[in-house]
Write a protein that holds these residues in place. Structure first.
Motif, PDB file in Angstrom:
ATOM      1  N   SER A   1      22.340 -12.985  -4.696  1.00 29.03           N
ATOM      2  CA  SER A   1      22.404 -14.189  -5.520  1.00 29.03           C
ATOM      3  C   SER A   1      21.455 -14.121  -6.709  1.00 29.03           C
ATOM      4  O   SER A   1      21.791 -14.588  -7.801  1.00 29.03           O
ATOM      5  N   LYS A   2      20.289 -13.518  -6.533  1.00 27.45           N
ATOM      6  CA  LYS A   2      19.294 -13.494  -7.612  1.00 27.45           C
ATOM      7  C   LYS A   2      19.492 -12.310  -8.552  1.00 27.45           C
ATOM      8  O   LYS A   2      19.353 -12.439  -9.767  1.00 27.45           O
ATOM      9  N   TYR A   3      19.838 -11.146  -7.984  1.00 26.01           N
ATOM     10  CA  TYR A   3      19.912  -9.939  -8.809  1.00 26.01           C
ATOM     11  C   TYR A   3      21.327  -9.389  -8.960  1.00 26.01           C
ATOM     12  O   TYR A   3      21.525  -8.369  -9.620  1.00 26.01           O
ATOM     13  N   LYS A   4      22.316 -10.042  -8.327  1.00 27.40           N
ATOM     14  CA  LYS A   4      23.736  -9.709  -8.498  1.00 27.40           C
ATOM     15  C   LYS A   4      24.086  -8.296  -8.050  1.00 27.40           C
ATOM     16  O   LYS A   4      25.039  -7.703  -8.549  1.00 27.40           O
ATOM     17  N   VAL A   5      23.344  -7.736  -7.123  1.00 30.03           N
ATOM     18  CA  VAL A   5      23.669  -6.435  -6.538  1.00 30.03           C
ATOM     19  C   VAL A   5      23.435  -6.528  -5.036  1.00 30.03           C
ATOM     20  O   VAL A   5      22.676  -7.381  -4.560  1.00 30.03           O
ATOM     21  N   ASN A   6      24.085  -5.646  -4.278  1.00 29.01           N
ATOM     22  CA  ASN A   6      23.873  -5.644  -2.830  1.00 29.01           C
ATOM     23  C   ASN A   6      23.753  -4.226  -2.283  1.00 29.01           C
ATOM     24  O   ASN A   6      24.096  -3.965  -1.136  1.00 29.01           O
ATOM     25  N   THR A   7      23.269  -3.302  -3.124  1.00 31.46           N
ATOM     26  CA  THR A   7      23.074  -1.925  -2.678  1.00 31.46           C
ATOM     27  C   THR A   7      21.609  -1.690  -2.351  1.00 31.46           C
ATOM     28  O   THR A   7      20.724  -2.346  -2.895  1.00 31.46           O
ATOM     29  N   GLN A   8      21.372  -0.748  -1.456  1.00 28.28           N
ATOM     30  CA  GLN A   8      20.020  -0.367  -1.085  1.00 28.28           C
ATOM     31  C   GLN A   8      19.921   1.164  -1.099  1.00 28.28           C
ATOM     32  O   GLN A   8      20.909   1.829  -0.794  1.00 28.28           O
ATOM     33  N   PRO A   9      18.763   1.712  -1.473  1.00 26.84           N
ATOM     34  CA  PRO A   9      17.563   0.990  -1.900  1.00 26.84           C
ATOM     35  C   PRO A   9      17.715   0.441  -3.312  1.00 26.84           C
ATOM     36  O   PRO A   9      18.441   1.001  -4.135  1.00 26.84           O
ATOM     37  N   TYR A  10      17.004  -0.653  -3.577  1.00 21.10           N
ATOM     38  CA  TYR A  10      17.021  -1.293  -4.889  1.00 21.10           C
ATOM     39  C   TYR A  10      15.596  -1.758  -5.163  1.00 21.10           C
ATOM     40  O   TYR A  10      15.039  -2.553  -4.403  1.00 21.10           O
ATOM     41  N   TYR A  11      14.998  -1.225  -6.233  1.00 21.28           N
ATOM     42  CA  TYR A  11      13.579  -1.454  -6.499  1.00 21.28           C
ATOM     43  C   TYR A  11      13.380  -2.227  -7.804  1.00 21.28           C
ATOM     44  O   TYR A  11      14.104  -2.014  -8.787  1.00 21.28           O
ATOM     45  N   LEU A  12      12.359  -3.099  -7.801  1.00 23.86           N
ATOM     46  CA  LEU A  12      11.982  -3.860  -8.988  1.00 23.86           C
ATOM     47  C   LEU A  12      10.464  -3.964  -9.057  1.00 23.86           C
ATOM     48  O   LEU A  12       9.788  -3.963  -8.023  1.00 23.86           O
ATOM     49  N   ILE A  13       9.933  -4.058 -10.275  1.00 26.28           N
ATOM     50  CA  ILE A  13       8.520  -4.360 -10.488  1.00 26.28           C
ATOM     51  C   ILE A  13       8.437  -5.798 -10.997  1.00 26.28           C
ATOM     52  O   ILE A  13       9.043  -6.136 -12.011  1.00 26.28           O
ATOM     53  N   LEU A  14       7.694  -6.643 -10.274  1.00 26.36           N
ATOM     54  CA  LEU A  14       7.557  -8.053 -10.627  1.00 26.36           C
ATOM     55  C   LEU A  14       6.103  -8.376 -10.937  1.00 26.36           C
ATOM     56  O   LEU A  14       5.186  -7.736 -10.402  1.00 26.36           O
ATOM     57  N   ASP A  15       5.899  -9.374 -11.792  1.00 21.99           N
ATOM     58  CA  ASP A  15       4.539  -9.860 -11.974  1.00 21.99           C
ATOM     59  C   ASP A  15       4.197 -10.813 -10.832  1.00 21.99           C
ATOM     60  O   ASP A  15       5.019 -11.074  -9.947  1.00 21.99           O
ATOM     61  N   GLU A  16       2.979 -11.359 -10.843  1.00 20.06           N
ATOM     62  CA  GLU A  16       2.541 -12.180  -9.717  1.00 20.06           C
ATOM     63  C   GLU A  16       3.294 -13.501  -9.609  1.00 20.06           C
ATOM     64  O   GLU A  16       3.195 -14.204  -8.603  1.00 20.06           O
ATOM     65  N   ASN A  17       4.088 -13.838 -10.648  1.00 19.52           N
ATOM     66  CA  ASN A  17       4.898 -15.058 -10.606  1.00 19.52           C
ATOM     67  C   ASN A  17       6.337 -14.785 -10.187  1.00 19.52           C
ATOM     68  O   ASN A  17       7.171 -15.690 -10.179  1.00 19.52           O
ATOM     69  N   GLY A  18       6.636 -13.535  -9.871  1.00 18.32           N
ATOM     70  CA  GLY A  18       7.977 -13.188  -9.412  1.00 18.32           C
ATOM     71  C   GLY A  18       8.945 -12.844 -10.514  1.00 18.32           C
ATOM     72  O   GLY A  18      10.144 -12.689 -10.256  1.00 18.32           O
ATOM     73  N   ASN A  19       8.467 -12.690 -11.746  1.00 15.58           N
ATOM     74  CA  ASN A  19       9.342 -12.342 -12.868  1.00 15.58           C
ATOM     75  C   ASN A  19       9.369 -10.828 -13.067  1.00 15.58           C
ATOM     76  O   ASN A  19       8.354 -10.148 -12.896  1.00 15.58           O
ATOM     77  N   GLU A  20      10.529 -10.302 -13.446  1.00 14.76           N
ATOM     78  CA  GLU A  20      10.643  -8.876 -13.729  1.00 14.76           C
ATOM     79  C   GLU A  20       9.802  -8.530 -14.957  1.00 14.76           C
ATOM     80  O   GLU A  20       9.799  -9.269 -15.944  1.00 14.76           O
ATOM     81  N   VAL A  21       9.116  -7.393 -14.899  1.00  9.74           N
ATOM     82  CA  VAL A  21       8.248  -7.022 -16.022  1.00  9.74           C
ATOM     83  C   VAL A  21       9.043  -6.441 -17.183  1.00  9.74           C
ATOM     84  O   VAL A  21       8.534  -6.374 -18.300  1.00  9.74           O
TER      85      VAL A  21
END
Length: 675
Positions: free
Chosen positions: A625-645
């Motif tokens: 629902s949030k990232y529109k993908v359902n495959t794994q592995p799936y990696y993201l880098i987020l800031d401390e507020n949960g936003n993608e950098v």
């Protein structure tokens, strides 16, 4: 001097506006939506800006003395709430402007600004605020724009304990929404779907080549190999011309392809593409696949033959005497039925593997398998002289069948391991799994060197060179597996055994010291890295220590996840970043543990109401629902507020090597550190 420079730039800007052909409304370039994300007495007022391509707005927090106009979202003062902290925004893009001689901090695409508030009122109320922004492209800047907005806030009921997954979203009725934002959202969704499609395409290519190799393996079984010269000879002798013989043999090969592809199509139609993928992580079906492969393996080892009813074979054989295209087709169908005792286990295993991909994988798998099976009939019919180079049928064909049986036996325990991992039974931990494989391949080596014999083996006077070399390779493989019992990574088979942390000694034999300090609320993750299993806990800790979050969508039965963790994460240059510079949050989408009843919730998916009752379903829904993908592995880098950098996502297909993954991590860290 700086004041003179700013005045000069302002004068040039005003002149450009004066001589513009037509004034552009900034809302044509940036559309805004305002909403509230509320959890009890805490809420975030959210302003979402959808910016058209090639345009940008400035960040909310700019260096002192910057010429740029910051984006602002101000809330009216009221005794009904209190403002907490500063306006939150994602990490902006940093570029250097030579004309202004300063760094500019920009946002483009879709950007969200958040302002946290504590609600003090025990009644519902309307919150009023204003926003200001200026938008520019590479050529011009439009005049600054400001406007007001309103959002509805629910009363603070301190006795309620609302779950964060059921946050309410209230939109202002006069929100400035137009097709621009819808197009931006659609574009983001389309890009992520395109990424998912690329991953699926690569998986289908992999299953095709594996199936193609499986087809060649089936050719070397005693049920199929002797049929090649017999069938080709029949077509070349019965046909009036050589061209007719070649044509009939090719039709025969095409018929084989049609029969097996039809089987794959039927499997896909019965279960559906999504259902096949779901079955691959289902505990009961993994256990069923385990038992099925055990039966196939025992059959190949010679305990019994898996045969179809003789009436089926007789009817197909009778139909093959009709002649013409129909007769040739039923000859191919007869081959498929007669050879089922050899090809059935291979086809069954292939279909099981295809289920882990879903979609068109069974169709593609059967296409690859049947193509390899049919190819020799057409080639040898066109070039009959090649058949003189074929080895004669004999005991070696049964040896091939037995070797396939041992391979099926080893593969069967992978499916049992999947079920064990998902349910956290700890019955088949890494050491036990490796001990089983050492035993299976050890017995295979003994068989190849003639130390043991099975029911259908022919008398053997001497070992052939090929059999000796293959037996030696198996012995080498067994020796390679043994150190894994004491914690060796075994990168050649990464993804097949359970991960290192799922073992009797997660940190290796005799190693009682932790490689990193223990962090409260974490468990031992891949490579001994402390991992949070909840996104909110991970973000809270990241905010506390001032580090970005490395978000890892993974699965306990995910083979490619294990390959990344064992083959890439532990390499020099990568492991240091993961241990020291980021906070690891691993969300397992196949975690079968139940959520507490007060945390269970319902969602709408494809027009159906689905109840989220397990931890795995919660994170799977969160990812899709949030990232529109359902495959794994799936990696993201987020800031401390949960936003993608802003460095995008990473996955196994595109970042499955150390250099690519390390570069992606470093880009994320650089963006996070940018003020």
């Amino acid at each position: 001097m700086r004041a003179i420079k700013n005045a000069f730039i302002l004068l040039i800007t005003l002149l450009s506006y004066q001589f513009s052909v037509a004034q552009i409304n900034p809302l044509e370039k940036v559309s805004w939506k305002f909403s509230v994300e509320q959890n009890g007495c805490e809420a975030y007022v959210i302003g979402t800006a959808a910016i058209v391509n090639h345009w940008h707005v400035y960040a909310a927090h700019l260096p002192e003395g910057s010429f740029a106009l910051p984006t602002e979202m101000n809330l009216e003062k009221s005794d009904k709430y209190e403002i907490v902290g500063k306006l939150q925004e994602p990490k902006p893009e940093k570029i250097y402007d030579e004309i202004l001689n300063e760094d500019l901090f920009l946002h483009s695409g879709m950007v969200t600004f958040k302002q946290k508030i504590n609600i003090l009122s025990d009644k519902d109320f309307t919150l009023k605020g204003s926003y200001t922004f200026q938008t520019c492209d590479d050529i011009q800047c439009l005049p600054p724009f400001d406007d007001v907005f309103e959002v509805k806030i629910k009363a603070c009921n301190k006795e309620e304990n609302n779950n964060s997954d059921e946050m309410s979203f209230v939109l202002n009725e006069t929100d400035n929404i137009d097709s621009t934002e819808e197009q931006s959202v659609a574009k983001v969704t389309e890009n992520k779907k395109e990424t998912t499609n690329k991953l699926t395409d690569k998986s289908l290519i992999t299953i095709f080549f594996l199936a193609f190799l499986s087809g060649f393996a089936a050719l070397l079984t005693p049920c199929v190999f002797p049929m090649i010269p017999m069938t080709v000879s029949f077509f070349t002798k019965q046909s009036k011309t050589r061209a007719a013989g070649i044509r009939n043999a090719i039709i025969y090969g095409i018929s084989i392809i049609v029969i097996y592809v039809l089987l794959g199509t039927i499997i896909t139609a019965i279960f559906g593409s999504d259902a096949l993928n779901a079955l691959s992580t289902n505990v009961y079906f993994n256990i069923f696949f385990f038992l099925l492969l055990i039966v196939f393996a025992v059959s190949f080892l010679g305990a019994f033959e898996i045969v179809l009813p003789s009436s089926w074979v007789n009817k197909a054989d009778s139909a093959s005497n009709r002649g013409g295209l129909i007769g040739i087709f039923f000859m191919a169908f007869t081959l498929a039925l007669v050879s089922f005792s050899c090809t059935g286990p291979i086809v069954g295993t292939l279909l099981v593997q295809s289920a882990s991909i879903g979609g068109m994988a069974p169709f593609v798998g059967m296409l690859g398998f049947s193509l390899a099976l049919a190819l020799p009939f057409g080639l040898f019919a066109a070039f009959p002289g090649w058949m003189n180079s074929l080895p004669k049928s004999g005991g070696w064909l049964n040896t091939v069948k037995v070797v396939l049986g041992f391979l099926e036996l080893a593969l069967a325990f992978k499916f049992l391991s999947n079920a064990d991992l998902v349910m956290d039974w700890h019955l088949l931990e890494r050491e036990v799994f490796l001990a089983i494989w050492i035993g299976v391949f050890g017995v295979l080596a003994m068989y190849l060197f003639g130390l043991i014999k099975l029911p259908h083996d022919s008398p053997m006077q001497n070992l052939s060179v090929g059999r000796t070399l293959f037996g030696t390779l198996v012995v080498i493989f067994v020796i390679y597996l043994i150190p894994g019992l004491w914690g060796a990574p075994l990168k050649l088979i990464s993804g097949f055994p359970p991960p290192m942390e799922y073992s009797e000694s997660p940190r290796g034999f005799g190693n009682n010291s932790s490689t990193v300090d223990y962090i409260e609320g974490t468990h031992v993750g891949p490579q001994g890295i402390p991992a949070f299993l909840d996104i909110e806990e991970g973000l809270a800790y990241a905010k506390k220590v001032g580090k970005p979050v490395f978000l890892d969508f993974t699965g306990k039965a995910c083979v490619n996840c294990r390959r990344m963790e064992e083959g890439v994460w532990g390499e020099p240059g990568v492991i240091e970043i993961l241990k020291n510079d980021v906070v690891l949050v691993s969300l397992y989408v196949d975690d079968k543990r139940d959520l507490p009843e007060d945390e269970q919730f319902e969602v709408e998916e494809n027009g159906k109401t689905i109840k989220i009752t397990t931890i795995g379903k919660k994170w799977s829904h969160y990812q899709s629902s949030k990232y529109k993908v359902n495959t794994q592995p799936y990696y993201l880098i987020l800031d401390e507020n949960g936003n993608e950098v802003g460095n995008g996502s990473a996955d196994y297909e595109n970042h499955g090597n150390v250099d690519a993954f390390k570069k992606w991590l470093e880009e994320g860290l650089d963006l996070y550190k940018t003020p």
